[in-house]
Design an enzyme around this catalytic site. Sequence first.
Site, mmCIF file in Angstrom:
data_model
loop_
_atom_site.group_PDB
_atom_site.id
_atom_site.type_symbol
_atom_site.label_atom_id
_atom_site.label_comp_id
_atom_site.label_asym_id
_atom_site.label_seq_id
_atom_site.Cartn_x
_atom_site.Cartn_y
_atom_site.Cartn_z
ATOM 1 N N PHE A 78 49.799 40.915 18.873
ATOM 2 C CA PHE A 78 48.668 41.096 17.955
ATOM 3 C C PHE A 78 47.337 41.201 18.720
ATOM 4 O O PHE A 78 46.655 42.240 18.675
ATOM 5 C CB PHE A 78 48.695 39.925 16.963
ATOM 6 C CG PHE A 78 47.415 39.620 16.257
ATOM 7 C CD1 PHE A 78 46.685 40.626 15.637
ATOM 8 C CD2 PHE A 78 46.943 38.311 16.204
ATOM 9 C CE1 PHE A 78 45.496 40.334 14.974
ATOM 10 C CE2 PHE A 78 45.767 38.009 15.538
ATOM 11 C CZ PHE A 78 45.037 39.024 14.938
ATOM 12 N N ASN A 81 57.946 41.588 26.476
ATOM 13 C CA ASN A 81 59.404 41.587 26.284
ATOM 14 C C ASN A 81 59.750 41.785 24.810
ATOM 15 O O ASN A 81 60.919 41.741 24.436
ATOM 16 C CB ASN A 81 60.046 40.295 26.820
ATOM 17 C CG ASN A 81 59.605 39.074 26.036
ATOM 18 O OD1 ASN A 81 58.742 39.167 25.175
ATOM 19 N ND2 ASN A 81 60.206 37.929 26.346
ATOM 20 N N GLY A 128 56.132 40.535 20.074
ATOM 21 C CA GLY A 128 55.281 41.731 20.056
ATOM 22 C C GLY A 128 56.051 42.877 19.413
ATOM 23 O O GLY A 128 57.240 42.771 19.144
ATOM 24 N N VAL A 160 57.817 38.035 31.480
ATOM 25 C CA VAL A 160 56.996 37.545 32.603
ATOM 26 C C VAL A 160 57.444 36.171 33.100
ATOM 27 O O VAL A 160 56.988 35.726 34.159
ATOM 28 C CB VAL A 160 55.484 37.504 32.238
ATOM 29 C CG1 VAL A 160 54.959 38.906 32.005
ATOM 30 C CG2 VAL A 160 55.203 36.602 31.051
ATOM 31 N N SER A 171 52.885 34.937 24.909
ATOM 32 C CA SER A 171 53.186 33.611 24.368
ATOM 33 C C SER A 171 53.688 33.767 22.940
ATOM 34 O O SER A 171 53.386 34.761 22.282
ATOM 35 C CB SER A 171 51.923 32.754 24.362
ATOM 36 O OG SER A 171 52.246 31.439 23.993
ATOM 37 N N ARG A 205 47.796 37.797 44.946
ATOM 38 C CA ARG A 205 48.180 38.900 45.847
ATOM 39 C C ARG A 205 47.062 39.940 45.934
ATOM 40 O O ARG A 205 46.733 40.428 47.010
ATOM 41 C CB ARG A 205 49.466 39.559 45.299
ATOM 42 C CG ARG A 205 49.941 40.781 46.073
ATOM 43 C CD ARG A 205 50.985 41.553 45.276
ATOM 44 N NE ARG A 205 50.382 42.298 44.161
ATOM 45 C CZ ARG A 205 51.073 42.938 43.221
ATOM 46 N NH1 ARG A 205 52.385 42.914 43.213
ATOM 47 N NH2 ARG A 205 50.437 43.593 42.267
ATOM 48 N N TYR A 261 54.608 24.279 22.576
ATOM 49 C CA TYR A 261 53.456 25.191 22.660
ATOM 50 C C TYR A 261 52.252 24.475 23.283
ATOM 51 O O TYR A 261 51.680 24.933 24.271
ATOM 52 C CB TYR A 261 53.106 25.685 21.256
ATOM 53 C CG TYR A 261 52.023 26.737 21.231
ATOM 54 C CD1 TYR A 261 52.211 27.977 21.821
ATOM 55 C CD2 TYR A 261 50.807 26.491 20.599
ATOM 56 C CE1 TYR A 261 51.222 28.951 21.786
ATOM 57 C CE2 TYR A 261 49.810 27.461 20.551
ATOM 58 C CZ TYR A 261 50.027 28.688 21.145
ATOM 59 O OH TYR A 261 49.040 29.648 21.110
ATOM 60 N N LYS A 295 50.697 25.178 27.143
ATOM 61 C CA LYS A 295 49.343 25.710 27.349
ATOM 62 C C LYS A 295 48.501 24.728 28.169
ATOM 63 O O LYS A 295 47.673 25.140 28.985
ATOM 64 C CB LYS A 295 48.674 25.994 26.006
ATOM 65 C CG LYS A 295 49.272 27.160 25.240
ATOM 66 C CD LYS A 295 48.983 28.499 25.892
ATOM 67 C CE LYS A 295 49.339 29.664 24.980
ATOM 68 N NZ LYS A 295 49.092 30.986 25.590
ATOM 69 N N TYR A 318 45.106 26.895 40.895
ATOM 70 C CA TYR A 318 44.989 28.137 41.676
ATOM 71 C C TYR A 318 43.531 28.417 42.020
ATOM 72 O O TYR A 318 43.229 28.935 43.090
ATOM 73 C CB TYR A 318 45.597 29.320 40.912
ATOM 74 C CG TYR A 318 47.048 29.558 41.281
ATOM 75 C CD1 TYR A 318 48.033 28.651 40.911
ATOM 76 C CD2 TYR A 318 47.438 30.674 42.019
ATOM 77 C CE1 TYR A 318 49.367 28.849 41.249
ATOM 78 C CE2 TYR A 318 48.768 30.883 42.368
ATOM 79 C CZ TYR A 318 49.726 29.969 41.972
ATOM 80 O OH TYR A 318 51.040 30.171 42.320
#
Length: 321
Positions: A11, A32, A36, A57, A75, A106, A145, A149, A159
Amino acid sequence: MRFLISGAAGFIGSHLCDVLIDAGHSIVALDNLITGSHRNVEHLERHPRFELRLVDVSRDFSVPGPFDGVWHLASLASPKDYLDHPIETLESGSSGTRNLLEIARRDNASFLLTSTSECYGDPQVHPQVETYWGNVNPVGPRSCYDESKRYAEALTMAYHRVHGLKTHIARIFNTYGPRMQLNDGRVVPAFLDQALRGEPLTVFGDGKQTRSFCYVSDLVDGLCRLMESGERYPVNLGNPLELTILEFAEHIRRLTGSNVPLLHCPLPQDDPRQRQPDISKARQLLGWFPRVELEDGLRRTIEYFRGRLDPALVSATAPPS
Ligand code: UDP
């Protein structure tokens, strides 16, 4: 710029794709299709700057770079979907976030995580500010959920701290608009579907719990502004107009012209009693605030849902005037 977007056929993801393609960028879209829909992006499929890859993913995958930015939206965002798929939900927040952060590392790309107001759980601070740490049941049914998150936020911050990655975290509050799945169980599609079919509106509990609904174009504008900013800590994105579910049901009845009754059903476990974003931070840092009025956004959404429903099933309700 060249962007990688996970959850691009969802969405919010599909609306983000539209905005970025219109702005002249190139997109590699990952999905995937667990929640969606191909249909959300089929209008982009022949576009020379758009490529859809059917990828989970959370699993190992490779995608050639370089990218300037990575947006992680993949998600299962509806309570019905994440209760049906708790392990996949945990994986998209954990392995999925890790895989996408690695691609950003990367390519030395910016990274944006779409997090959630569910990080605040059933909040004891109202309205919710980003500095509130939340009240989450770590072992309840919603925890797949909420905790995925929260973990994703922690990983994103790690990171940034360890690798100096340019990261961003959006805490998204309830969002609505065209391309929501009719049957995903969330209150907006559920009520619209029911009202348009002439069926009772299923109000969970007493309906006095509150939510604040943001139209999707406003939300996507906030995401784009956040990606361009230098802010590393979470930023709330949502519409501060707070309504009880009963009040929301009234809007739906009025705007669809449908006089259907309410049907009270049991309240799901750990359903937050109230939710309203404090958006002072987004206003100050991003110059962002929602512009689409609820009535206007709902009319556009109703129009979309009318178009999606089989005409034979739509009851003879007045069209939105
Ligand atoms: N809700 C409802 N009837 C429905 C679906 C949802 O009363 O058919 C309520 C739900 O209990 C919650 C609110 O509406 O209090 C918003 O639910 P939704 O699933 O849209 O999103 P949430 O904010 O809970 O993630």
